[in-house]
Motif scaffolding. Sequence first.
Motif, PDB file in Angstrom:
ATOM      1  N   UNK A  54      45.296  46.255  46.681  1.00  0.00           N
ATOM      2  CA  UNK A  54      46.323  46.168  45.639  1.00  0.00           C
ATOM      3  C   UNK A  54      45.708  46.508  44.299  1.00  0.00           C
ATOM      4  N   UNK A  55      46.546  47.012  43.427  1.00  0.00           N
ATOM      5  CA  UNK A  55      46.095  47.350  42.081  1.00  0.00           C
ATOM      6  C   UNK A  55      45.687  46.088  41.328  1.00  0.00           C
ATOM      7  N   UNK A  56      46.417  44.997  41.554  1.00  0.00           N
ATOM      8  CA  UNK A  56      46.101  43.748  40.851  1.00  0.00           C
ATOM      9  C   UNK A  56      44.747  43.197  41.270  1.00  0.00           C
ATOM     10  N   UNK A  57      44.442  43.224  42.567  1.00  0.00           N
ATOM     11  CA  UNK A  57      43.133  42.739  43.024  1.00  0.00           C
ATOM     12  C   UNK A  57      42.009  43.590  42.439  1.00  0.00           C
ATOM     13  N   UNK A  58      42.226  44.901  42.390  1.00  0.00           N
ATOM     14  CA  UNK A  58      41.211  45.781  41.819  1.00  0.00           C
ATOM     15  C   UNK A  58      41.019  45.505  40.331  1.00  0.00           C
ATOM     16  N   UNK A  59      42.122  45.377  39.606  1.00  0.00           N
ATOM     17  CA  UNK A  59      42.030  45.092  38.171  1.00  0.00           C
ATOM     18  C   UNK A  59      41.349  43.750  37.911  1.00  0.00           C
ATOM     19  N   UNK A  60      41.549  42.776  38.788  1.00  0.00           N
ATOM     20  CA  UNK A  60      40.876  41.480  38.648  1.00  0.00           C
ATOM     21  C   UNK A  60      39.381  41.593  38.926  1.00  0.00           C
ATOM     22  N   UNK A  61      38.983  42.513  39.782  1.00  0.00           N
ATOM     23  CA  UNK A  61      37.571  42.709  40.129  1.00  0.00           C
ATOM     24  C   UNK A  61      36.809  43.414  39.001  1.00  0.00           C
ATOM     25  N   UNK A  62      37.464  44.359  38.329  1.00  0.00           N
ATOM     26  CA  UNK A  62      36.785  45.176  37.322  1.00  0.00           C
ATOM     27  C   UNK A  62      36.041  44.389  36.237  1.00  0.00           C
ATOM     28  N   UNK A  63      36.610  43.327  35.652  1.00  0.00           N
ATOM     29  CA  UNK A  63      35.898  42.645  34.567  1.00  0.00           C
ATOM     30  C   UNK A  63      34.894  41.579  35.036  1.00  0.00           C
ATOM     31  N   UNK A  64      34.725  41.423  36.343  1.00  0.00           N
ATOM     32  CA  UNK A  64      33.802  40.415  36.863  1.00  0.00           C
ATOM     33  C   UNK A  64      32.395  40.994  36.986  1.00  0.00           C
ATOM     34  N   UNK A  65      31.399  40.207  36.603  1.00  0.00           N
ATOM     35  CA  UNK A  65      30.013  40.678  36.750  1.00  0.00           C
ATOM     36  C   UNK A  65      29.746  40.959  38.222  1.00  0.00           C
ATOM     37  N   UNK A  66      29.124  42.094  38.507  1.00  0.00           N
ATOM     38  CA  UNK A  66      28.832  42.503  39.876  1.00  0.00           C
ATOM     39  C   UNK A  66      27.329  42.570  40.057  1.00  0.00           C
TER      40      UNK A  66
END
Length: 148
Positions: A103-115
């Motif tokens: 989902x686009x929302x799950x991806x957008x939530x992942x983007x700002x998280x430190x990886x």
Amino acid sequence: MKNYEIQEDSLNVVEEMLVPYQTYFESPVNRLQVIKGGLSSKSLNDLLLISGSTRFDMAKNLDLTEPTLRKHLGNPKELSTSLSEHVLFLLELYDKGIDTFGSIDNFKNWLPQHNIGIGAKPSDLLDSITGINIVINELNRIDHGILA
């Protein structure tokens, strides 16, 4: 159930917006051809809608001022080669992110998280083609279960 339906609708809209660009993601020759010819300024608007970014944040990622981005959005001319390339890579990133996270929302939530895998927040790497490639590579690693 209603929240799921809203999420499903937004995913369908985003996926439909990405369809015209997907042939460019499949082949380096197709990609180069469209980059050299210049993407339509409509691609910037599509990217803004898909990403949900503010104009300010999108301008920062594209190394533009906000007024310059606004000018591009209002002008039907083709984008420059370098701007076309950056926009196309970002569109491909969002396409890949939806594929990876469902989902686009799950991806957008992942983007700002430190990886840990890339040692940064993916959203901090979107201002360069190399950074976008690093994020795409990380998505490929996630797809294959290589998390460390």
